[in-house]
Enzyme design. Structure first.
Site, PDB file in Angstrom:
ATOM      1  N   ASP A 173      25.696  42.802  39.957  1.00  0.00           N
ATOM      2  CA  ASP A 173      26.388  41.845  40.550  1.00  0.00           C
ATOM      3  C   ASP A 173      25.345  40.524  41.077  1.00  0.00           C
ATOM      4  OD1 ASP A 173      28.885  42.476  39.899  1.00  0.00           O
ATOM      5  OD2 ASP A 173      29.172  43.562  41.556  1.00  0.00           O
ATOM      6  N   LYS A 231      26.034  47.166  34.620  1.00  0.00           N
ATOM      7  CA  LYS A 231      27.362  46.740  34.212  1.00  0.00           C
ATOM      8  C   LYS A 231      27.103  45.239  34.483  1.00  0.00           C
ATOM      9  CE  LYS A 231      31.127  46.192  36.888  1.00  0.00           C
ATOM     10  NZ  LYS A 231      31.552  44.756  36.906  1.00  0.00           N
ATOM     11  N   ASP A 252      31.128  44.062  31.015  1.00  0.00           N
ATOM     12  CA  ASP A 252      32.528  43.999  31.557  1.00  0.00           C
ATOM     13  C   ASP A 252      32.919  42.710  31.362  1.00  0.00           C
ATOM     14  OD1 ASP A 252      34.664  44.291  33.126  1.00  0.00           O
ATOM     15  OD2 ASP A 252      33.332  44.254  35.036  1.00  0.00           O
ATOM     16  N   LEU A 253      33.436  42.203  30.139  1.00  0.00           N
ATOM     17  CA  LEU A 253      33.931  40.897  29.864  1.00  0.00           C
ATOM     18  C   LEU A 253      35.630  40.830  29.776  1.00  0.00           C
ATOM     19  CD1 LEU A 253      30.908  39.280  27.614  1.00  0.00           C
ATOM     20  CD2 LEU A 253      31.388  39.128  30.251  1.00  0.00           C
ATOM     21  N   LYS A 254      36.083  41.929  29.901  1.00  0.00           N
ATOM     22  CA  LYS A 254      37.415  42.012  29.747  1.00  0.00           C
ATOM     23  C   LYS A 254      38.223  41.004  28.743  1.00  0.00           C
ATOM     24  CE  LYS A 254      37.891  43.372  34.679  1.00  0.00           C
ATOM     25  NZ  LYS A 254      36.530  43.193  35.005  1.00  0.00           N
ATOM     26  N   TYR A 255      37.900  41.030  27.391  1.00  0.00           N
ATOM     27  CA  TYR A 255      38.470  40.392  26.446  1.00  0.00           C
ATOM     28  C   TYR A 255      39.924  40.227  26.664  1.00  0.00           C
ATOM     29  CZ  TYR A 255      33.742  40.216  24.588  1.00  0.00           C
ATOM     30  OH  TYR A 255      32.177  40.301  24.434  1.00  0.00           O
ATOM     31  N   HIS A 256      40.728  39.066  26.211  1.00  0.00           N
ATOM     32  CA  HIS A 256      42.029  38.981  26.102  1.00  0.00           C
ATOM     33  C   HIS A 256      42.456  37.658  25.143  1.00  0.00           C
ATOM     34  CE1 HIS A 256      46.320  39.191  28.197  1.00  0.00           C
ATOM     35  NE2 HIS A 256      46.411  39.196  26.852  1.00  0.00           N
ATOM     36  N   ASP A 257      42.831  38.101  23.952  1.00  0.00           N
ATOM     37  CA  ASP A 257      42.741  36.780  23.077  1.00  0.00           C
ATOM     38  C   ASP A 257      43.552  37.347  21.994  1.00  0.00           C
ATOM     39  OD1 ASP A 257      42.099  34.156  21.797  1.00  0.00           O
ATOM     40  OD2 ASP A 257      40.663  33.900  23.046  1.00  0.00           O
ATOM     41  N   THR A 307      40.002  37.288  17.308  1.00  0.00           N
ATOM     42  CA  THR A 307      39.059  37.100  18.483  1.00  0.00           C
ATOM     43  C   THR A 307      38.501  38.048  19.251  1.00  0.00           C
ATOM     44  OG1 THR A 307      40.157  34.532  18.326  1.00  0.00           O
ATOM     45  CG2 THR A 307      38.479  35.119  20.176  1.00  0.00           C
ATOM     46  N   THR A 357      43.322  45.906  39.693  1.00  0.00           N
ATOM     47  CA  THR A 357      43.566  46.504  40.977  1.00  0.00           C
ATOM     48  C   THR A 357      43.823  45.453  42.167  1.00  0.00           C
ATOM     49  OG1 THR A 357      41.225  46.912  41.506  1.00  0.00           O
ATOM     50  CG2 THR A 357      42.334  48.758  40.703  1.00  0.00           C
ATOM     51  N   ARG A 386      33.115  54.936  47.291  1.00  0.00           N
ATOM     52  CA  ARG A 386      31.943  54.719  48.293  1.00  0.00           C
ATOM     53  C   ARG A 386      31.521  56.138  48.661  1.00  0.00           C
ATOM     54  NH1 ARG A 386      31.512  50.515  46.894  1.00  0.00           N
ATOM     55  NH2 ARG A 386      31.685  48.474  47.861  1.00  0.00           N
ATOM     56  N   GLN A 411      36.146  46.722  49.901  1.00  0.00           N
ATOM     57  CA  GLN A 411      37.000  47.810  48.893  1.00  0.00           C
ATOM     58  C   GLN A 411      38.068  48.302  49.757  1.00  0.00           C
ATOM     59  OE1 GLN A 411      36.915  47.929  45.699  1.00  0.00           O
ATOM     60  NE2 GLN A 411      34.930  47.684  45.177  1.00  0.00           N
ATOM     61  N   ARG A 444      27.397  47.519  45.800  1.00  0.00           N
ATOM     62  CA  ARG A 444      26.704  47.414  47.032  1.00  0.00           C
ATOM     63  C   ARG A 444      26.332  48.613  47.741  1.00  0.00           C
ATOM     64  NH1 ARG A 444      31.566  43.399  48.849  1.00  0.00           N
ATOM     65  NH2 ARG A 444      32.326  45.162  47.312  1.00  0.00           N
TER      66      ARG A 444
END
Ligand code: C5P
Length: 238
Positions: free
Chosen positions: A15, A37, A64-69, A73, A126, A187, A196, A217
């Site tokens: 991140d 990631k 981790d690009l979470k495609y939705h199309d 595509t 979540t 954790r 979290q 983290r």
């Protein structure tokens, strides 16, 4: 579980948003964690060279690009991820059966009988509650929706899901042992909870059925990040 098996389960959440940080973390943690990631913030800032920088240092990638199309595509975007050499990538199960099946079909056509990236589905984020779902016209309880989407993903040939460790047992029961479960919200006992809310320790997440743990983290903010990885592995193998 051996230390090496435990290490391979750790996915470090990269991140950050500069190449200098990517190079620093990949150099420090390649071989110490199982995967890195790369998410939307880093990929939008720095692009595919993030993937190359990690791979050059010997690290594997979860893109981790979470495609939705539309199906074509998402299938083409997933092929592009596969050609970059990522190990895991993901899409939203809410994109539907056809979108997921087209994606797996495209991968199997290009990599017949070969190692290809595993595709994970995100079921319900979540951050969503029953109210969030109601607001978009879904009147099912969250856990029911999570299991329904996990089963739909499996029927479309998807390899696994990203889920809260608290949902892992239900998903494992519904989708069987041959289905990957990747859980954030983990954790170790030595780390701070940060923002979290519903967390589990690494050992408990694995007991609940998780194959991989996304951890950011607790490693990144530790005084000695490599020692933090080893402490997480200690907790998982004790
Ligand atoms: O630093 P921390 O261990 O909380 O990082 C967890 C990573 O997993 C972050 O990249 C976060 O965006 C991601 N994530 C999460 N909870 C989800 C889905 C993804 O924490 N439900």
């Amino acid at each position: 579980m051996t230390r090496d098996e435990a290490r391979r389960k750790i996915i470090f959440a990269l991140d950050v948003d500069t190449m200098a940080d990517v190079e620093k973390w990949a150099g420090l943690l390649a071989g110490k964690v199982g995967m890195f990631k790369v998410g939307k913030q880093l990929f939008t800032s720095c692009g595919p060279r993030t993937v190359r920088a990690v791979r050059e240092r010997g690290g594997e990638l979860f893109l981790d690009l979470k495609y939705h199309d539309i199906p074509n595509t998402v299938a083409m975007a997933t092929l592009a991820a596969a050609r970059l050499g990522v190990t895991l990538c993901n899409l939203h199960a809410l994109g539907g059966y056809e979108m997921m099946a087209a994606t797996v079909g495209a991968l199997e056509k290009e990599f017949p009988g070969k190692d290809r990236p595993k595709v994970l589905a995100v079921t319900v984020l979540t951050s969503s509650t029953a109210e969030t779902l109601k607001g978009v016209g879904i009147n099912l309880p969250v856990t029911e929706m999570v299991v329904k989407l996990a089963m739909l993903a499996k029927s479309a040939g998807i390899d696994g899901v990203v889920a809260s460790p608290l949902e892992a047992p239900l998903i494992r029961e519904a989708c069987g042992n041959d289905f990957l479960i990747v859980t954030p919200g983990v954790r170790p006992s030595f780390a701070s909870v940060d923002d979290q809310k519903r967390i589990m320790t690494p050992a408990d997440a694995v007991k609940a059925g998780a194959d991989y743990l996304v951890i950011g983290r607790p490693i990144a903010a530790a005084e000695d990040p490599v020692a933090a990885c080893e402490a997480i592995i200690d907790e998982m193998t004790l």
